[in-house]
Enzyme design. Structure first.
Site, PDB file in Angstrom:
ATOM      1  N   CYS A  33    -101.946 -82.785 -52.697  1.00  0.00           N
ATOM      2  CA  CYS A  33    -101.205 -81.602 -52.254  1.00  0.00           C
ATOM      3  C   CYS A  33    -101.423 -80.432 -53.196  1.00  0.00           C
ATOM      4  O   CYS A  33    -101.055 -79.311 -52.868  1.00  0.00           O
ATOM      5  CB  CYS A  33     -99.718 -81.920 -52.152  1.00  0.00           C
ATOM      6  SG  CYS A  33     -99.019 -82.434 -53.726  1.00  0.00           S
ATOM      7  N   ASP A  35     -99.929 -79.978 -56.006  1.00  0.00           N
ATOM      8  CA  ASP A  35     -98.729 -79.651 -56.768  1.00  0.00           C
ATOM      9  C   ASP A  35     -98.907 -80.052 -58.234  1.00  0.00           C
ATOM     10  O   ASP A  35     -99.569 -81.026 -58.551  1.00  0.00           O
ATOM     11  CB  ASP A  35     -97.511 -80.365 -56.182  1.00  0.00           C
ATOM     12  CG  ASP A  35     -97.136 -79.781 -54.825  1.00  0.00           C
ATOM     13  OD1 ASP A  35     -97.702 -78.741 -54.465  1.00  0.00           O
ATOM     14  OD2 ASP A  35     -96.277 -80.361 -54.149  1.00  0.00           O
ATOM     15  N   CYS A  58     -93.573 -78.942 -54.159  1.00  0.00           N
ATOM     16  CA  CYS A  58     -92.659 -79.070 -53.032  1.00  0.00           C
ATOM     17  C   CYS A  58     -91.230 -79.299 -53.522  1.00  0.00           C
ATOM     18  O   CYS A  58     -90.994 -79.583 -54.698  1.00  0.00           O
ATOM     19  CB  CYS A  58     -93.100 -80.224 -52.137  1.00  0.00           C
ATOM     20  SG  CYS A  58     -92.768 -81.827 -52.868  1.00  0.00           S
ATOM     21  N   CYS A 102     -94.071 -87.867 -54.412  1.00  0.00           N
ATOM     22  CA  CYS A 102     -93.659 -86.755 -55.275  1.00  0.00           C
ATOM     23  C   CYS A 102     -92.919 -87.291 -56.508  1.00  0.00           C
ATOM     24  O   CYS A 102     -93.008 -86.708 -57.590  1.00  0.00           O
ATOM     25  CB  CYS A 102     -92.772 -85.784 -54.510  1.00  0.00           C
ATOM     26  SG  CYS A 102     -93.371 -85.401 -52.850  1.00  0.00           S
TER      27      CYS A 102
HETATM   28 FE1  FES Z   1     -96.913 -82.468 -53.532  1.00  0.00          FE
HETATM   29 FE2  FES Z   1     -94.489 -83.354 -53.101  1.00  0.00          FE
HETATM   30  S1  FES Z   1     -95.942 -82.685 -51.627  1.00  0.00           S
HETATM   31  S2  FES Z   1     -95.590 -83.373 -54.943  1.00  0.00           S
END
Ligand code: FES
Length: 145
Positions: A33, A35, A58, A102
């Site tokens: 993702c 992140d 997120c 996550c």
């Molecule tokens: Fe990337 Fe939650 S979607 S850490």
């Protein structure tokens, strides 16, 4: 879909920010993702006296990092090393299955910061912290969920 605790930690994240002169800084990213989570630790003897985080990610990543900081603040390094993503999810009263990965980021960020702490002491962190999957695909293999 999200528990009241998740929403609370997302809306009012605890321990956000940076620590100047941190004793250990960890950074992990989720390649799927994109992140990123950064964790700062202040350590006195064996105790984590302060912890702050910055998460570019997120809502679940923000909530899991927030509660993870609360779970390790004032605790020993050994306690922090024992923090699992499962414990983080439980402390939040659960996460939707698609968001469990996550919480892996939160566990890895704590471990990455502790590994950095040991490296700064000239100690090889791997025997203590374990092998860090800084480019973790655990979300897919399920090893941590
Ligand atoms: Fe990337 Fe939650 S979607 S850490």
């Amino acid at each position: 879909m999200y528990s009241a605790k998740v929403l609370d930690h997302f809306a009012n994240p605890r321990n956000v920010g940076e620590i100047e002169n941190a004793d250990g800084i960890g950074e992990v990213g989720n390649p799927q993702c994109g992140d990123i989570m950064k964790m700062y630790l202040k350590i006195d003897g064996d105790v984590i006296t302060d912890v702050k985080f910055k998460t570019f990610g997120c809502g679940a990543a923000i909530a899991t990092s927030s509660i993870a900081t609360e779970m390790i603040k004032g605790k020993t390094i050994t306690d922090a090393l024992g923090l699992t993503n499962r414990a983080v999810v439980e402390a939040l009263d659960g996460l939707p299955p698609v968001k469990v990965h996550c919480s892996v980021l939160a566990e890895q960020a704590v471990k990455s910061a502790l590994a950095d702490y040991y490296r700064r002491q000239g100690v090889d962190p791997e025997p203590i912290v374990g092998k860090l999957e800084e480019d973790c695909h655990a979300c897919e293999c399920g090893a941590h969920s």
